[in-house]
Design a protein around this motif. Structure first.
Motif, PDB file in Angstrom:
ATOM      1  N   HIS B  64       0.877  -1.171  -0.079  1.00 46.00           N
ATOM      2  CA  HIS B  64       0.158   0.114  -0.059  1.00 46.00           C
ATOM      3  C   HIS B  64       0.900   1.198  -0.115  1.00 46.00           C
ATOM      4  O   HIS B  64       1.817   1.594   0.865  1.00 46.00           O
ATOM      5  CB  HIS B  64      -0.913  -0.113   1.102  1.00 46.00           C
ATOM      6  N   PHE B 122      -5.370  -6.244   2.459  1.00 46.57           N
ATOM      7  CA  PHE B 122      -5.508  -5.172   1.591  1.00 46.57           C
ATOM      8  C   PHE B 122      -6.701  -4.880   0.894  1.00 46.57           C
ATOM      9  O   PHE B 122      -6.877  -3.783   0.303  1.00 46.57           O
ATOM     10  CB  PHE B 122      -4.366  -5.203   0.477  1.00 46.57           C
ATOM     11  N   PRO B 145      -6.524  -4.574   7.566  1.00 50.63           N
ATOM     12  CA  PRO B 145      -5.643  -4.158   8.343  1.00 50.63           C
ATOM     13  C   PRO B 145      -4.220  -3.599   7.876  1.00 50.63           C
ATOM     14  O   PRO B 145      -3.491  -2.904   8.707  1.00 50.63           O
ATOM     15  CB  PRO B 145      -5.573  -5.309   9.503  1.00 50.63           C
ATOM     16  N   MET B 146      -3.545  -4.228   6.840  1.00 51.47           N
ATOM     17  CA  MET B 146      -2.461  -3.995   6.487  1.00 51.47           C
ATOM     18  C   MET B 146      -2.196  -2.632   5.813  1.00 51.47           C
ATOM     19  O   MET B 146      -1.352  -2.083   5.323  1.00 51.47           O
ATOM     20  CB  MET B 146      -1.838  -5.015   5.424  1.00 51.47           C
ATOM     21  N   ARG B 147      -3.499  -2.111   5.353  1.00 52.09           N
ATOM     22  CA  ARG B 147      -3.340  -0.565   4.823  1.00 52.09           C
ATOM     23  C   ARG B 147      -2.695   0.341   5.914  1.00 52.09           C
ATOM     24  O   ARG B 147      -2.785   0.274   7.133  1.00 52.09           O
ATOM     25  CB  ARG B 147      -4.519  -0.217   4.440  1.00 52.09           C
ATOM     26  N   LYS B 148      -2.104   1.321   5.173  1.00 54.12           N
ATOM     27  CA  LYS B 148      -1.216   2.372   6.034  1.00 54.12           C
ATOM     28  C   LYS B 148      -2.203   3.135   6.785  1.00 54.12           C
ATOM     29  O   LYS B 148      -1.568   3.828   7.776  1.00 54.12           O
ATOM     30  CB  LYS B 148      -0.256   2.954   5.338  1.00 54.12           C
ATOM     31  N   PHE B 150      -3.902   2.268   9.070  1.00 57.47           N
ATOM     32  CA  PHE B 150      -4.120   1.724  10.461  1.00 57.47           C
ATOM     33  C   PHE B 150      -2.507   1.429  11.126  1.00 57.47           C
ATOM     34  O   PHE B 150      -1.876   0.400  11.158  1.00 57.47           O
ATOM     35  CB  PHE B 150      -4.742   0.389  10.370  1.00 57.47           C
TER      36      PHE B 150
END
Lengths: 409, 172
Positions: B64, B122, B145-148, B150
């Motif tokens: 991301h 993602f 959850p792996m998006r920036k 968070f």
């Protein structure tokens, strides 16, 4: 009818489901880890299997985005926890590749010893568990004492046994001491007899052969399409080994064979793992010999000279300004890592363990992705168990060498 | 014949013209990019071609980049030619509002779970995937959850009165 079994085609005219749903796991002694299989059973035969994973997901990839490189090593311990040193070394080598650090030959050879010991420990567990699941408990208990000896060697080097956090970026935290070498010699002297006996008990054992031959088989073509690597792929007849194809840690200096099977069933996987243990013994012997050839100052080298990433000795930290600065910068993670994008893989005990590391020039990775071999090949489970008996499905599960920690990251 | 990075680049340029761009070689691995509509065409070409033979999907993941407007999500394929032992990296970028991309499951069975994992973390929507649902996280989760957006908790925060975990109010 529940959501999960909609895909089951019932015979024409049937009014109700004719199969039984069976939950294998998540906490079941035969799964050897926290994973669930929802099996559709027709009598004792498996019609289909659906896997649920993620019970011990710990968000390592996310955590890694906030940690300096050296703090990620303990996370890699907890991937395949049966052979943590392999993961640790793979991670150190990824960092070294990104940072363009050249490790001394002696470090490479020391690493090879540790990695091959870890491979033996992992294969030992896997193969003896296959024995347990086919009803032969004694072999498992018998070989455990040699896994114990391997763990004692780890303990001499890094102080811990299971989640080792062994080695540092650039080398090892300390040189191998005499006890470690003595224990290694003991292992080299005693283990072949044990492995021979282990093979004697199972390899041509009629019951064991009947239970494992033709069970959980996969063709080479399907195995490749499913992304199999490691012993599971080699059992299907493909001689792909990262140690040979893209040598790391000076594996090109060693001569060893890559054992392959032909049918890709549980029995071939067992044989391939056993043969790999013999090959690992050979590699360890060669590495030990090479290490003894170092003389003088070379014989004391156990890390590369990289003050930016390798912690200075404690006595220097107290007396030298420069060492104190490096110590502080490393511990606080205040070193900016160069910008770059790197993929590095090692031959872990159950396949190609890859690290895809992207750095944007900050102190922590921008993105880190683990290519976890057993996550990738576990999806073939429902294909290779369809139509088999329940007890065969359980042997297949253990023979694939699934480690929940690696599955869930 | 040896499969050099220049040769792969030439073959790709011959086949796809201007569509394949951003050729790079970070740490020796040939890397290139293609438009997201063509991801399957490129993968299929690399798979079928008699000389390229990239028939092993080593890895698939997403990255991301919140600052790159219109191309926030990168989907990265690592491919391997096992015969000639050459690895390449193939990237596809998509915007985050419509992260739709074709699934590679028909070419590689192994893409199934890799794509589920990528969707899980993602939110990349793989069109045509047989079973696109969460794999490691709980089904009820309503974010990726792996998006920036968070970030992990700041290690130095002191506003939490949480003495059990050693971050008590005693600091103030």
């Amino acid at each position: 009818m529940s959501e999960q079994i909609k895909h089951i085609k019932l015979p024409e005219g049937s009014i109700e489901k004719q199969t039984t749903t069976l939950n294998l796991g998540p906490t079941h002694p035969a799964t050897h880890g926290v994973m669930q299989n929802i099996l559709e059973m027709d009598g004792e035969r498996v019609v289909s299997a659906e896997q649920t994973i993620g019970y011990i997901h710990r968000a390592f990839e996310k955590l890694a985005e906030r940690r300096p490189l050296y703090q990620i090593t303990p996370l890699t311990d907890r991937l395949n926890y049966c052979s943590s040193p392999l993961n640790n070394m793979g991670w150190h080598m990824t960092c070294e590749k990104l940072l363009k650090i050249q490790t001394p030959k002696r470090v490479d050879y020391l690493r090879v010893i540790i990695m091959e010991l870890a491979r033996i420990a992992d294969h030992l567990i896997c193969n003896s568990i296959v024995g347990v699941d086919s009803g032969a408990l004694s072999v498992f208990l018998y070989v455990m004492q040699y896994r114990e000896l391997i763990y004692e060697i780890y303990e001499e080097i890094c102080g811990s046994r299971l989640t080792t956090n062994i080695g540092r970026i650039g080398g090892f935290e300390r040189n191998f001491n005499n006890t470690a070498w003595t224990k290694l010699e003991k292992f080299l002297a005693e283990y072949p007899a044990v492995l021979r006996e282990f093979e004697k008990l199972l390899q041509r054992n009629r019951i064991f052969m009947e239970r494992t031959m033709g069970v959980g088989a996969i063709s080479a073509e399907r195995a490749l399409n499913y992304g199999f690597t490691g012993p599971n792929l080699r059992a299907a007849g493909v001689d792909y080994d990262v140690r040979v194809h893209s040598p790391y840690s000076s594996y090109e200096d060693f001569s060893f064979e890559v054992p392959v099977g032909s049918t890709g069933d549980c029995y071939d996987r067992f044989l391939v793992r056993n043969q790999e243990m013999w090959q690992s013994m050979e590699i360890i012997k060669q590495a030990y010999q090479k290490i003894q050839e170092f003389k003088g100052a070379d014989a004391e080298v156990y890390h590369a000279d990289v003050p930016e990433y390798y912690l200075p000795e404690k006595k220097d930290v107290y007396t030298k300004m420069e060492a104190l600065i490096w110590h502080f910068k490393i511990v606080m993670g205040e070193t900016d890592i160069p910008k770059g994008e790197v993929y590095h893989s090692v031959e872990a005990a159950n396949g190609e363990l890859g690290f895809y590391l992207i750095s944007d020039g900050g102190r922590t990775p921008y993105r880190l992705h683990f290519r976890r071999p057993c996550f990738i090949y576990y999806q073939a489970y429902s294909e290779i168990t369809a139509g088999s008996m329940l007890s065969d499905a359980i042997i297949t599960l253990s023979s694939l060498n699934l480690i929940a920690g690696e599955l869930d990251a | 014949m040896e499969l050099t990075n220049e040769y792969i680049k030439q073959r790709l340029a011959d086949q796809f013209g201007d569509k394949v761009v951003n050729f790079e070689e970070p740490y020796g691995m040939f890397t290139f990019e293609a438009p997201k509509e063509d991801n399957l065409k490129v993968l299929q070409f690399l798979f079928d071609d008699e000389e390229l033979q990239f028939r092993f999907l080593t890895d698939l993941c997403a990255v991301h980049y919140p600052d790159q407007e219109g191309r926030e999500l990168a989907i990265v394929y690592h491919l391997h030619n096992l015969v000639k032992n050459v690895r390449i990296r193939f990237k596809v970028f998509t915007n985050i509002q419509e992260p739709d991309i074709f699934t590679a499951t028909n070419i590689f069975s192994t893409a199934n779970w890799m794509e589920r994992e990528t969707y899980d973390f993602f939110g990349v929507n793989f069109i045509g995937h047989p079973n696109l649902k969460r794999i490691l996280n709980v089904d009820e989760m309503d974010y990726f959850p792996m998006r920036k957006e968070f970030p992990l908790e700041d290690q130095t925060r002191i506003d939490k009165d949480d003495e059990m975990f050693g971050r008590g109010g005693s600091i103030i």
